[in-house]
Design an enzyme around this catalytic site. Structure first.
Site, PDB file in Angstrom:
ATOM      1  N   LYS A  54     113.967  67.339  41.152  1.00 26.44           N
ATOM      2  CA  LYS A  54     114.108  65.845  41.043  1.00 26.44           C
ATOM      3  C   LYS A  54     113.654  65.335  39.469  1.00 26.44           C
ATOM      4  CE  LYS A  54     114.714  64.923  45.825  1.00 26.44           C
ATOM      5  NZ  LYS A  54     113.979  64.579  47.083  1.00 26.44           N
ATOM      6  N   GLN A  98     109.055  61.290  49.103  1.00 26.83           N
ATOM      7  CA  GLN A  98     109.479  62.531  49.605  1.00 26.83           C
ATOM      8  C   GLN A  98     109.087  62.606  50.944  1.00 26.83           C
ATOM      9  OE1 GLN A  98     111.507  64.588  47.963  1.00 26.83           O
ATOM     10  NE2 GLN A  98     111.695  66.248  49.476  1.00 26.83           N
ATOM     11  N   ASP A 121     117.430  56.544  48.010  1.00 25.01           N
ATOM     12  CA  ASP A 121     117.521  57.632  49.068  1.00 25.01           C
ATOM     13  C   ASP A 121     118.479  56.993  50.108  1.00 25.01           C
ATOM     14  OD1 ASP A 121     116.363  59.777  49.327  1.00 25.01           O
ATOM     15  OD2 ASP A 121     114.458  59.339  49.898  1.00 25.01           O
TER      16      ASP A 121
HETATM   17  N1  GUN Z   1     113.145  65.482  52.212  1.00 23.73           N
HETATM   18  C1  GUN Z   1     114.206  66.696  52.393  1.00 23.73           C
HETATM   19  N2  GUN Z   1     115.289  65.869  51.872  1.00 23.73           N
HETATM   20  C2  GUN Z   1     114.971  64.553  51.494  1.00 23.73           C
HETATM   21  C3  GUN Z   1     115.768  63.661  50.802  1.00 23.73           C
HETATM   22  O1  GUN Z   1     116.837  63.568  50.594  1.00 23.73           O
HETATM   23  N3  GUN Z   1     114.864  62.651  50.559  1.00 23.73           N
HETATM   24  C4  GUN Z   1     113.511  62.514  50.908  1.00 23.73           C
HETATM   25  N4  GUN Z   1     113.031  61.190  50.455  1.00 23.73           N
HETATM   26  N5  GUN Z   1     112.957  63.391  51.423  1.00 23.73           N
HETATM   27  C5  GUN Z   1     113.520  64.541  51.442  1.00 23.73           C
END
Ligand code: GUN
Length: 284
Positions: A54, A98, A121
């Site tokens: 990211k 996350q 998100d």
């Molecule tokens: N963990 C796995 N995929 C995601 C996601 O798309 N967003 C977040 N915040 N955590 C994750």
């Protein structure tokens, strides 16, 4: 192999080029550079990789990015304090915590602490409800990417039979909602679904998000169907496999996403797109 491979990497690249243009416009017209803050608690190996990707994605399109790494022992109150600081930080237009969080934390309470204007998100209750009624909010990144991948094939979703395999809050349920918005006839299946094979074999579009390696086999797929594989499963041999048995399904499907190189690159790109949207809507 008869299926055409849907190249998620190439589509993600194309969208990133468009995003760079939107970033430049924001900078010129408003003096705003989109900013994304990512918080990771602990050192879950998969999460560490996702967060690094990211961060790289942000650099790629010219965002400001900030990664806040907190130890596993962080209390929920300490995490909420960090989120509050970011809610009030004008340079950060998106905030992502996350997941998974350590067991001593309440995921929903943490997500709900993020300002709805920064919920890139799309996991908050407000974003979830907005998706349900089709009003403006943030759409979760992975399902948003799935729709873009389906549409990139030239397939019209309207009127199609779509089967979503898996009912998670992050992928399955929002994917079903997006397909419904596009006027597909949607069936959401899961581990307790009876006659799963027959249900899937009727589908024009399959979104496989069940988290079981090579779960979807050729006999579950209608000839010519569009098959989107959301799975990322690491086998004992260290190899990554999707939720679809790729080699045999590719003989039957019309279009198929590979793993890796399908949904994965699109998820991060949709996160970047949501962050640009946040900066465009709420950046001053
Ligand atoms: N963990 C796995 N995929 C995601 C996601 O798309 N967003 C977040 N915040 N955590 C994750």
């Amino acid at each position: 192999m008869s299926a055409q491979v849907i190249d998620g990497k190439a589509l993600a690249e194309k969208i990133r080029e468009e995003l760079k243009g939107r970033v430049a416009k924001l900078q010129q017209e408003k003096g705003v550079t989109p900013g994304l803050a990512v918080i990771i608690v602990g050192e879950n190996p998969a999460s560490v990789v996702y967060v690094r990707n990211k961060e790289k994605g942000c650099q790629d399109v010219g965002f400001n990015s900030r990664v806040i790494r907190l130890p596993e022992s962080t209390t929920q109150a300490e995490l909420l304090e960090q989120i509050e600081l970011l809610n009030n930080d004008k340079d950060m237009h998106g905030i992502l915590v996350q997941l998974p969080l350590p067991a001593h934390m309440d995921d929903l309470a943490v997500i709900e602490a993020i300002s709805p204007t920064k919920d890139v998100d799309g996991f908050s209750l407000l974003s979830t409800g907005s998706l349900m009624v089709g009003s403006e909010g943030f759409v979760p990144c992975t399902p948003k990417g799935c729709i873009a991948l389906i549409e990139s094939t030239g397939t019209s979703i309207q009127g199609k039979d779509a089967v979503v395999i898996g009912r998670s809050n992050i992928v399955g349920k929002p994917a079903a909602m997006l397909l419904l918005q596009k006027s597909a006839t949607v069936t959401v299946t899961h581990s307790k679904t009876a006659n799963l094979k027959e249900v899937c074999a009727r589908a024009d579009i399959i979104v496989a998000a069940i988290g079981k390696s090579e779960f979807v086999t050729a006999d579950m797929v209608k000839p010519g169907a569009v098959v989107i594989d959301v799975g990322i499963n690491r086998g004992d041999d260290g190899k990554i496999r999707g939720d679809v048995k790729y080699d045999e399904v590719a003989e039957v499907a019309g279009f198929i996403t590979p793993v890796p190189g399908g949904v994965g690159p699109m998820t991060i790109t949709m996160l970047l797109e949501n962050t640009v949207e946040a900066a465009e809507r709420y950046g001053c």
